[in-house]
Enzyme design. Structure first.
Site, PDB file in Angstrom:
ATOM      1  N   ASN A 126       0.806  -1.227   0.000  1.00 49.19           N
ATOM      2  CA  ASN A 126       0.000   0.000   0.000  1.00 49.19           C
ATOM      3  C   ASN A 126       0.838   1.275   0.000  1.00 49.19           C
ATOM      4  O   ASN A 126       0.392   2.319   0.482  1.00 49.19           O
ATOM      5  CB  ASN A 126      -0.963   0.009   1.198  1.00 49.19           C
ATOM      6  N   ARG A 127       2.048   1.177  -0.524  1.00 46.34           N
ATOM      7  CA  ARG A 127       2.958   2.330  -0.627  1.00 46.34           C
ATOM      8  C   ARG A 127       3.404   2.873   0.740  1.00 46.34           C
ATOM      9  O   ARG A 127       3.955   3.969   0.822  1.00 46.34           O
ATOM     10  CB  ARG A 127       2.330   3.472  -1.452  1.00 46.34           C
ATOM     11  N   LEU A 128       3.192   2.106   1.788  1.00 45.04           N
ATOM     12  CA  LEU A 128       3.677   2.516   3.109  1.00 45.04           C
ATOM     13  C   LEU A 128       5.077   1.936   3.301  1.00 45.04           C
ATOM     14  O   LEU A 128       5.324   1.068   4.154  1.00 45.04           O
ATOM     15  CB  LEU A 128       2.716   2.050   4.203  1.00 45.04           C
TER      16      LEU A 128
END
Length: 212
Positions: free
Chosen positions: A190-192
């Site tokens: 999730n692009r974290l």
């Protein structure tokens, strides 16, 4: 035309926690580099080198890391090339490694300096003969009329060094990039992403986590 908005992937292979990092970023880099080699990533020592002119106009290109030393990262080039001219004008530079197979990258900022001539000689001596001749033949970054011109230069130097040791050209040698910032990036879901940054301060390394 390709829909660029829909080119994406999620990253799920690994994590990066503060408990996993070493106090010295060079040791941490060596650990990640060795993992990249073991994973058979494509050209694990390929790195983007960004330099800039004295007035700040940037340029970048891919070069090969050839040595990892306690004080920094070594590459070799023609001292008359664009990158070398820019380093002479402004020795601040940046490196970037990307290992897609491991969903990792390492970003480095620092100062580039020429290494001792003896160290450049040592590396030049172990290069293949054709690479040695290429160092003599290529007027790197200069405009040339055509491919034939370059091949003729190569043939001329092959003749010149027939039966002789191929010495290192005076305008060819190494630089070491001494880092003052190294960031380790691990892709996450999730692009974290995980981002751990080392910053040189008061002779030591400060370790911090950055937002993705």
């Amino acid at each position: 035309m390709t829909d660029l908005f829909n080119i994406r992937r999620d990253f799920t292979l690994k994590t990066l926690d503060e408990s996993e990092v070493t106090p010295d970023p060079i040791i941490m880099f060596e650990r990640w580099f060795n993992e990249a080699v073991t994973a058979e990533t494509l050209e694990p020592n390929a790195m983007n080198l960004a330099t800039a002119t004295s007035d700040g106009k940037p340029s970048s290109r891919i070069v090969l890391l050839k040595q990892i030393k306690p004080e920094g990262f070594v590459f070799f080039t023609n001292y008359d090339s664009r990158k070398a001219v820019q380093i002479t004008e402004n020795n601040h530079c940046a490196l970037n490694f990307v290992w897609h197979e491991l969903e990792r990258q390492v970003r480095i900022e620092g100062i580039a300096k020429k290494i001792p001539e003896a160290d450049s000689d040592s590396y030049f001596d172990v290069r293949p003969a054709k690479s040695k001749l290429g160092a003599w033949a290529s007027p790197q970054s200069r405009i040339i009329p055509d491919r034939q011109y370059l091949e003729q230069l190569m043939a001329d130097f092959e003749t010149r060094f027939t039966g002789k040791e191929i010495s290192r050209p005076e305008n060819w040698g190494g630089y070491i990039v001494k880092p003052d910032l190294i960031e380790f990036w691990q892709g996450r879901k999730n692009r974290l992403h995980d981002r751990i940054q080392y910053t040189l301060a008061d002779g030591g390394w400060k370790i911090e986590r950055l937002a993705p």
